[in-house]
Design an enzyme around this catalytic site. Structure first.
Site, PDB file in Angstrom:
ATOM      1  N   ASP A  75      -7.502  37.783  -4.166  1.00  0.00           N
ATOM      2  CA  ASP A  75      -6.323  37.781  -5.040  1.00  0.00           C
ATOM      3  C   ASP A  75      -6.052  36.396  -5.607  1.00  0.00           C
ATOM      4  O   ASP A  75      -6.627  35.396  -5.170  1.00  0.00           O
ATOM      5  CB  ASP A  75      -5.097  38.254  -4.249  1.00  0.00           C
ATOM      6  N   LYS A  77      -3.710  39.579  -9.397  1.00  0.00           N
ATOM      7  CA  LYS A  77      -2.666  40.169 -10.242  1.00  0.00           C
ATOM      8  C   LYS A  77      -1.652  39.099 -10.560  1.00  0.00           C
ATOM      9  O   LYS A  77      -1.422  38.204  -9.774  1.00  0.00           O
ATOM     10  CB  LYS A  77      -1.943  41.279  -9.489  1.00  0.00           C
ATOM     11  N   MET A 136       8.963  37.266  -4.635  1.00  0.00           N
ATOM     12  CA  MET A 136       8.855  37.687  -6.043  1.00  0.00           C
ATOM     13  C   MET A 136      10.240  37.856  -6.669  1.00  0.00           C
ATOM     14  O   MET A 136      10.454  38.780  -7.469  1.00  0.00           O
ATOM     15  CB  MET A 136       8.082  39.023  -6.138  1.00  0.00           C
TER      16      MET A 136
HETATM   17  C1  LIG Z   1       2.674  39.793  -3.911  1.00  0.00           C
HETATM   18  S1  LIG Z   1       3.605  38.777  -2.844  1.00  0.00           S
HETATM   19  C2  LIG Z   1       2.417  38.500  -1.589  1.00  0.00           C
HETATM   20  C3  LIG Z   1       3.013  38.024  -0.301  1.00  0.00           C
HETATM   21  C4  LIG Z   1       1.977  37.730   0.759  1.00  0.00           C
HETATM   22  N1  LIG Z   1       1.297  38.931   1.150  1.00  0.00           N
HETATM   23  C5  LIG Z   1       2.562  37.036   1.968  1.00  0.00           C
HETATM   24  O1  LIG Z   1       2.537  37.610   3.078  1.00  0.00           O
HETATM   25  O2  LIG Z   1       3.035  35.922   1.834  1.00  0.00           O
HETATM   26  C6  LIG Z   1       3.618  37.238  -3.720  1.00  0.00           C
HETATM   27  C7  LIG Z   1       4.895  36.473  -3.486  1.00  0.00           C
HETATM   28  O3  LIG Z   1       4.846  35.804  -2.232  1.00  0.00           O
HETATM   29  C8  LIG Z   1       5.565  34.604  -2.307  1.00  0.00           C
HETATM   30  N2  LIG Z   1       4.654  33.483  -2.031  1.00  0.00           N
HETATM   31  C9  LIG Z   1       3.343  33.552  -1.769  1.00  0.00           C
HETATM   32  N3  LIG Z   1       2.832  32.338  -1.510  1.00  0.00           N
HETATM   33  C10 LIG Z   1       3.872  31.483  -1.606  1.00  0.00           C
HETATM   34  C11 LIG Z   1       4.006  30.077  -1.449  1.00  0.00           C
HETATM   35  N4  LIG Z   1       2.951  29.309  -1.125  1.00  0.00           N
HETATM   36  N5  LIG Z   1       5.219  29.527  -1.617  1.00  0.00           N
HETATM   37  C12 LIG Z   1       6.279  30.288  -1.918  1.00  0.00           C
HETATM   38  N6  LIG Z   1       6.222  31.615  -2.088  1.00  0.00           N
HETATM   39  C13 LIG Z   1       5.033  32.210  -1.935  1.00  0.00           C
HETATM   40  C14 LIG Z   1       6.138  34.508  -3.720  1.00  0.00           C
HETATM   41  O4  LIG Z   1       7.434  35.069  -3.712  1.00  0.00           O
HETATM   42  C15 LIG Z   1       5.159  35.367  -4.487  1.00  0.00           C
HETATM   43  O5  LIG Z   1       5.740  35.846  -5.679  1.00  0.00           O
END
Ligand SMILES: C[S@@+](CC[C@H](N)C(=O)[O-])C[C@H]1O[C@@H](n2cnc3c(N)ncnc32)[C@H](O)[C@@H]1O
Length: 272
Positions: A63, A85, A198
């Protein structure tokens, strides 16, 4: 026909994953999918098990939020398939991702399905496993550090704290898209921490709903952008000013609501 372990097997799938296909180990010739959480950004937050599995991958299906440093851990000759995505724009539709996993496993490949954070937290990991189970493809799951845990730790914001929060809730900011309506009353409680994934675009709606449900506009908030990476930024404010704060921040970012966020100034340690 060669039998191979399924989700109900008592054998150790990762042991099998790291074995080469040979006469001595015919089970390894059957395809296998490992669903691996890559953590929130800092490659050092990868688990030892994830590293081992990635180093034996023949196919990586990954991803957008998986860092290049983690992709580089796979063998050079591993096939790399990007299915990332972005908000409102799916590079590869979910059905097609599912089919890629099934097809590559049926080719007898050791497939690593690599996702940011943890695959079971807003990662559609469960949906992909259902397809594998329906197709009798063997798999295992390697958990990752979810963004809420990683980003808050690097921001010096403890998700729970005896003086501030006795519970924590993870909420998707894709409010309309991701299933059932949100129970805002259950979120608008004191002594808990809310983490919205998100949520940047939806921050005016989130603020309005939380205020309507009774949470004070003075409630401390933070936005953590690119948590755990060298580009990490932390924005601090309160619920009333959250939408303005969100305008300054860029994705990927988490919205954290609750008085634990006020500890950031005192506990921050990560210099990026
Ligand atoms: C589709 S979700 C996936 C979440 C992922 N599976 C997890 O457990 O962290 C994507 C969202 O995770 C959050 N996110 C992922 N990585 C991040 C990071 N390094 N810092 C802040 N938010 C993060 C944001 O809100 C982003 O829009």
């Amino acid at each position: 026909m060669t039998t191979h372990p399924t989700s109900h097997s008592t054998s150790l799938p990762t042991e099998l994953f790291t074995k080469e296909c040979s006469e001595e180990c015919p089970e390894a010739c059957a395809g296998f999918v490992s669903l691996v959480g890559a953590g929130p950004g800092d490659p050092d937050l990868l688990t030892v098990k994830a590293l081992r599995v990635i180093q034996h991958a023949q196919v990586l299906v990954y991803d957008r939020l998986v860092s290049q440093a983690i992709l580089d851990l796979a063998p050079q000759n591993a096939e790399r398939i990007y299915v990332g995505k972005q908000l409102d724009f799916h590079c590869v539709p979910q059905d097609q991702i599912n089919q890629i996993l099934v097809d590559k496993a049926r080719e007898g490949k050791r497939v690593v399905r690599l996702k940011g954070g943890d695959s079971f937290i807003f990662g559609r990991g469960g949906e992909e496993l259902e397809v594998l189970a329906d197709n009798q493809i063997a798999y295992d799951v390697v958990p990752g550090i979810t963004a809420a845990a990683g980003a808050t730790a690097y921001a010096g914001i403890p998700l729970t704290h005896r003086d501030h929060a006795q519970s924590v809730q993870f909420i998707t900011g894709h409010l309309q898209k991701d299933g059932q309506p949100i129970n805002w009353q259950s979120l608008a409680q004191s002594n808990q921490t809310l983490v919205f994934y998100m949520g940047l675009k939806q921050s005016p709606h989130i603020t309005e709903q939380l205020l309507n449900a009774g949470l004070s506009g003075d409630t401390a908030c933070a936005i953590i952008e690119r948590g755990t990476t060298a580009q990490q930024r932390v924005y601090r404010g309160n619920l009333a000013t959250l939408p303005q704060l969100a305008q300054q921040a860029e994705s990927p970012a988490l919205i954290v609501v609750g008085s634990v966020t006020s500890l950031h100034e005192k506990l921050k340690w990560f210099k990026g």
